[in-house]
Enzyme design. Structure first.
Site, PDB file in Angstrom:
ATOM      1  N   ASP A  11      -1.619   4.939 -11.945  1.00 16.38           N
ATOM      2  CA  ASP A  11      -0.527   4.430 -12.268  1.00 16.38           C
ATOM      3  C   ASP A  11      -0.559   3.277 -13.688  1.00 16.38           C
ATOM      4  OD1 ASP A  11       0.506   5.101 -10.100  1.00 16.38           O
ATOM      5  OD2 ASP A  11       0.227   3.356  -9.028  1.00 16.38           O
ATOM      6  N   ASP A 130       9.095  12.744  -2.955  1.00 13.33           N
ATOM      7  CA  ASP A 130       8.534  11.846  -1.949  1.00 13.33           C
ATOM      8  C   ASP A 130       9.551  12.198  -0.491  1.00 13.33           C
ATOM      9  OD1 ASP A 130       7.182  10.408  -3.838  1.00 13.33           O
ATOM     10  OD2 ASP A 130       8.611   9.242  -4.354  1.00 13.33           O
TER      11      ASP A 130
END
Length: 252
Positions: A11, A130
């Site tokens: 990230d 997702d």
């Protein structure tokens, strides 16, 4: 046959790695180039950078980061987060990314997949999804980090996206994410039955055994994880040796 790939996920925000990395040999844990080099030397096959930078103004720091990583790391890497237009994708690819992942922007505007695939080729276009299991046994696609149901059924969406031009699917199970209890094998298998593009499994990796299992029991060609690699809980080289011993195609 496609070799099985081990893919750490980083990230990044404002051009820096967030969610600390606990490599002993890193001089600067927040530097994406240092982190990427460490993973490259550890034997990973690809990298995924998810840009959680909020505003458009800060995009330039991400572009600069991509450029620096591309100069020094010689494995394919994907960048995702905040890609809303063909121009956004073009900038990332020109800076040196091999692939670009799109998620909510593709749901909002599926034509984006077709436009990007036409301009750059499907091999550059990764659909990030997702998904979460519903009470009726189906899976739905979620937005906002798994907090908002898009109303789209997973199997329908991946088929539509691949038809439009997505060349790979990065599939995250929101049910498994963070649990370290293993990947969502039924969901991965269900998706692999309806699309023919490579699938990267994400969400649930807690051990090298889980990585071995996802490759032995599903058609996934990539296994993505973050914390187990960042904190040195799983050795990439040892995992690859175990994969090779199990007869899996792997780059040693």
């Amino acid at each position: 046959m496609l070799k099985k790939r081990i893919i750490p996920c980083l990230d990044v925000k404002d051009g820096r790695v967030v969610k600390g990395i606990n490599f002993v040999n890193l001089t600067d844990v927040g530097d994406p180039v240092d982190a990427s080099k460490a993973y490259y030397e550890a034997g990973c096959d690809e990298l995924v950078f998810l840009d959680i930078t909020a505003t458009h103004e800060e995009r330039d720091t991400t572009i600069e980061m991509v450029r620096r990583v591309a100069e020094q790391v010689f494995i394919p890497f994907t960048v995702g987060g905040g890609i809303r237009t063909v121009e956004d994708m073009k900038r990332m690819l020109q800076a040196g990314a091999d692939k670009v992942a799109v998620n909510s922007s593709a749901l909002a505007n599926p034509q984006l997949l077709a436009d990007c695939a036409e301009k750059f080729g499907s091999q550059c276009v990764v659909l990030a999804v997702d998904a979460k299991k519903e009470a009726d046994g189906s899976w739905h696609v979620y937005l906002a980090g798994g907090r908002k149901d898009s109303g789209r059924e997973l199997l329908d969406w991946v088929q539509e996206a691949v038809g439009l031009g997505a060349g790979e699917i990065l599939l995250t199970s929101m049910d498994k994410d963070g649990t370290k209890s293993g990947f969502d094998l039924p969901m991965l298998e269900a998706v692999s039955q309806v699309v023919s593009v490579p699938i990267i499994a994400s969400g649930g990796a807690g051990s090298s055994q889980h990585i071995l299992e996802v490759f032995e029991k599903t058609a996934a060609t990539g296994a993505l994880a973050a914390s187990i690699f960042h904190y040195g809980q799983v050795s990439i080289s040892e995992t690859k040796k175990a994969m090779q011993a199990a007869g899996l195609e792997v780059r040693i």
